[in-house]
Scaffold this motif. Structure first.
Motif, PDB file in Angstrom:
ATOM      1  N   ASP A 277       2.418  12.693  -4.261  1.00 42.32           N
ATOM      2  CA  ASP A 277       1.007  12.115  -3.774  1.00 42.32           C
ATOM      3  C   ASP A 277       0.381  10.971  -4.503  1.00 42.32           C
ATOM      4  O   ASP A 277      -0.629  10.756  -5.047  1.00 42.32           O
ATOM      5  CB  ASP A 277      -0.277  13.320  -4.018  1.00 42.32           C
ATOM      6  CG  ASP A 277      -1.469  13.042  -3.364  1.00 42.32           C
ATOM      7  OD1 ASP A 277      -1.281  12.267  -2.023  1.00 42.32           O
ATOM      8  OD2 ASP A 277      -2.531  13.398  -3.667  1.00 42.32           O
TER       9      ASP A 277
ATOM     10  N   ASP B  56      -3.237   0.666  -3.896  1.00 40.97           N
ATOM     11  CA  ASP B  56      -3.283  -0.654  -3.179  1.00 40.97           C
ATOM     12  C   ASP B  56      -2.944  -1.760  -4.131  1.00 40.97           C
ATOM     13  O   ASP B  56      -3.690  -1.687  -5.235  1.00 40.97           O
ATOM     14  CB  ASP B  56      -4.660  -0.875  -2.522  1.00 40.97           C
ATOM     15  CG  ASP B  56      -4.882  -0.136  -1.187  1.00 40.97           C
ATOM     16  OD1 ASP B  56      -3.778   0.175  -0.543  1.00 40.97           O
ATOM     17  OD2 ASP B  56      -5.894   0.042  -0.795  1.00 40.97           O
TER      18      ASP B  56
ATOM     19  N   ARG C  73       0.619  -1.179   0.067  1.00 34.34           N
ATOM     20  CA  ARG C  73      -0.105   0.062   0.041  1.00 34.34           C
ATOM     21  C   ARG C  73       0.794   1.434   0.225  1.00 34.34           C
ATOM     22  O   ARG C  73       1.674   1.247   0.705  1.00 34.34           O
ATOM     23  CB  ARG C  73      -1.103  -0.042   1.040  1.00 34.34           C
ATOM     24  CG  ARG C  73      -1.666   1.572   1.434  1.00 34.34           C
ATOM     25  CD  ARG C  73      -2.809   1.043   2.433  1.00 34.34           C
ATOM     26  NE  ARG C  73      -3.921   0.265   1.952  1.00 34.34           N
ATOM     27  CZ  ARG C  73      -4.815   0.110   2.720  1.00 34.34           C
ATOM     28  NH1 ARG C  73      -5.116   0.545   3.673  1.00 34.34           N
ATOM     29  NH2 ARG C  73      -5.799  -0.815   2.267  1.00 34.34           N
TER      30      ARG C  73
ATOM     31  N   SER D 261       0.507   5.246   0.105  1.00 35.10           N
ATOM     32  CA  SER D 261      -0.458   6.286   0.882  1.00 35.10           C
ATOM     33  C   SER D 261       0.317   7.778   0.799  1.00 35.10           C
ATOM     34  O   SER D 261       0.903   8.140   1.645  1.00 35.10           O
ATOM     35  CB  SER D 261      -1.139   6.062   2.261  1.00 35.10           C
ATOM     36  OG  SER D 261      -1.921   6.976   2.852  1.00 35.10           O
ATOM     37  N   HIS D 262      -0.277   8.568  -0.291  1.00 36.97           N
ATOM     38  CA  HIS D 262       0.119   9.863  -0.421  1.00 36.97           C
ATOM     39  C   HIS D 262       1.560  10.204  -0.566  1.00 36.97           C
ATOM     40  O   HIS D 262       2.341  10.839   0.293  1.00 36.97           O
ATOM     41  CB  HIS D 262      -0.208  10.806   0.522  1.00 36.97           C
ATOM     42  CG  HIS D 262      -1.917  10.871   0.668  1.00 36.97           C
ATOM     43  ND1 HIS D 262      -2.796  11.200  -0.199  1.00 36.97           N
ATOM     44  CD2 HIS D 262      -2.834  10.136   1.648  1.00 36.97           C
ATOM     45  CE1 HIS D 262      -4.196  11.181   0.095  1.00 36.97           C
ATOM     46  NE2 HIS D 262      -4.067  10.248   1.131  1.00 36.97           N
TER      47      HIS D 262
ATOM     48  N   THR E 216      -0.847   7.444  -4.587  1.00 43.49           N
ATOM     49  CA  THR E 216      -1.709   6.523  -3.714  1.00 43.49           C
ATOM     50  C   THR E 216      -2.409   5.225  -4.186  1.00 43.49           C
ATOM     51  O   THR E 216      -2.923   5.464  -5.475  1.00 43.49           O
ATOM     52  CB  THR E 216      -2.782   7.157  -3.097  1.00 43.49           C
ATOM     53  OG1 THR E 216      -2.370   8.426  -2.253  1.00 43.49           O
ATOM     54  CG2 THR E 216      -3.842   6.493  -2.223  1.00 43.49           C
TER      55      THR E 216
ATOM     56  N   GLY F 162       4.376  10.711   3.167  1.00 43.94           N
ATOM     57  CA  GLY F 162       3.539   9.544   3.065  1.00 43.94           C
ATOM     58  C   GLY F 162       3.769   8.407   3.362  1.00 43.94           C
ATOM     59  O   GLY F 162       4.925   8.385   4.409  1.00 43.94           O
ATOM     60  N   GLN F 163       3.386   7.196   3.199  1.00 46.76           N
ATOM     61  CA  GLN F 163       3.680   5.893   3.946  1.00 46.76           C
ATOM     62  C   GLN F 163       3.446   5.042   2.945  1.00 46.76           C
ATOM     63  O   GLN F 163       2.618   4.779   2.200  1.00 46.76           O
ATOM     64  CB  GLN F 163       2.643   5.810   5.019  1.00 46.76           C
ATOM     65  CG  GLN F 163       2.612   4.547   6.033  1.00 46.76           C
ATOM     66  CD  GLN F 163       1.606   4.560   7.169  1.00 46.76           C
ATOM     67  OE1 GLN F 163       1.836   5.246   7.841  1.00 46.76           O
ATOM     68  NE2 GLN F 163       0.606   3.948   6.867  1.00 46.76           N
TER      69      GLN F 163
END
Length: 411
Positions: free
Chosen positions: A22, A26, A5, A7-8, A24, A59-60
């Motif tokens: 950014d 899955d 995943r 994320s941003h 994002t 992000g992550q």
């Protein structure tokens, strides 16, 4: 195996250069996802952030249920396959494949078992005692993949692994990689600038431009329902023909004026794109794929709309004729098109005329310099907002596109 995943996620280098913005998405467990886009679009940077080879500015990133932003590459349980084979020339194929396991001090019996299994899977069993210099390019790439397979990682990360191979071998290895991923069922992220590789390998394809994700969807969705002008122009070979037209009402129907040609739109086109009604009297960018343009003299559908042009070049390919034709349709010009022209083969602009490419029947008798009538399949036209580059659909069609883009094709 694991899902991944983002994320941003963003990447900004020390000099202020922004490579990714950014991001994002899955990536499902067992999915084959391909990042594609022109050089410098951020696809490799995104892959390297997942691998831990680039720090994450924003992000992550999660692998499985673990956030890995601060986890070193060796502890992420992913295996990389690089553009360069990075084999040790003094070691045998057997020792190259097992090198990482030896560093981990894996018991010898287990190491040999994994190496033998990987060699069998990759067709390298007869080459285990050879040195890399005695292998072909394709065999060396298999060794590099074997080194990744024996680690039994949670995910494979591949950075343009076929770019050093010749065209014929690339096609063969592409098929082998697809079959291998299907057999192993390991989550795989693959980076390429070759949209043919992307379309043939990916369960889903993520198209990048200047560090920004443009669309992520199964290959056929990208082809049939591109989200914007950039995706439409990038996906497809030869590239989609793009020109400026004016949408008009013609009685109870709609038509698009392309130079001297007025193409009447079938009811199915306007029904599927209800937002077109708000563009009457306005200019739009019109896209026509080469396979939707044929020699009118050989067309089996007399109802097809026609355009006239002058043949500039004929390329016989055996199964098709690629015919380059100059038309009086106004060229489409935008930042997206300028970006596409940097990195892709596409029709060009001749003064105030547009050069389009048609995929003709090989029995066509068109000749360079001759005037030709082109039959256009108006059911397959694409329309884009001239200011934003967004594909013109309508709320219902946008929702359908987003739903399809979220679907992972079971490989």
């Amino acid at each position: 195996m694991a899902n991944i995943r983002l994320s941003h996620v963003g990447k900004v280098y020390a000099d202020g250069t922004r490579a990714v913005t950014d991001l994002t998405m899955d990536i499902e467990d067992g999915e084959f996802l391909v990042f594609v886009g022109p050089s410098g679009c951020g696809k490799t940077t995104a892959l390297r952030m997942i691998a831990g080879l680039e720090t994450i500015s924003e992000g992550q990133v999660s692998i499985g249920d673990r956030v890995v932003n601060d986890v070193p590459p060796r502890d992420r349980d992913v295996a990389m396959v690089f553009q360069s084979y990075a084999l040790y020339p003094h070691l045998s194929v057997r020792d190259n494949i097992g090198f990482g396991l030896k560093l981990r001090k894996l018991p010898k019996a287990e190491l040999n078992r994994r190496v033998e299994e990987a060699a069998t899977t990759l067709g390298l069993s007869d080459y285990l005692d050879r040195k890399p210099r005695n292998l072909s390019g394709g065999q060396r790439q298999r060794v590099a993949m074997g080194r990744a397979i024996v680690r039994e990682p949670r995910a494979f990360l591949m950075d343009e692994p076929l770019s050093n191979l010749d065209a014929k071998l690339r096609v063969q290895m592409r098929a082998e990689i697809g079959a291998l991923q299907h057999k192993l069922g390991v989550t795989t992220i693959y980076v390429t600038h070759d949209q043919t590789e992307a379309m043939t390998l990916g369960h889903r394809v993520a198209v990048m431009k200047l560090g920004v994700l443009q669309q992520i969807a199964p290959p056929q969705v990208l082809y049939d329902r591109p989200a914007n002008l950039f995706v439409a122009g990038f996906i497809g070979s030869p590239a989609m023909n793009l020109m400026t037209g004016t949408l008009q009402r013609s009685g109870s129907s709609y038509a698009v004026q392309l130079g001297s040609a007025a193409l009447i739109l079938p009811e199915s086109t306007t029904r599927n794109r209800p937002a077109l009604s708000s563009y009457v009297g306005k200019q739009v960018v019109v896209g026509i794929r080469p396979e939707d343009i044929e020699d009118a003299a050989l067309s089996e559908d007399p109802a097809r709309a026609t355009m006239t042009g002058t043949v500039e070049l004929v390329e016989p390919l055996g199964s098709d004729l690629m015919v380059h034709i100059s038309t009086d349709a106004a060229p489409a010009q935008s930042e997206d098109i300028a970006e596409l022209q940097k990195d892709t083969e596409r029709g060009g602009v001749l003064a105030d005329r547009t050069l389009v490419v048609g995929r003709f029947n090989p029995r066509s008798e068109v000749r360079v310099g001759a005037t030709v009538q082109m039959a256009v399949d108006t059911r397959q036209l694409h329309f884009f907002d001239i200011a934003t580059g967004a594909s013109i659909w309508g709320e219902q069609e946008v929702a359908a596109t987003e739903t399809a883009a979220a679907t992972v094709v079971d490989g």
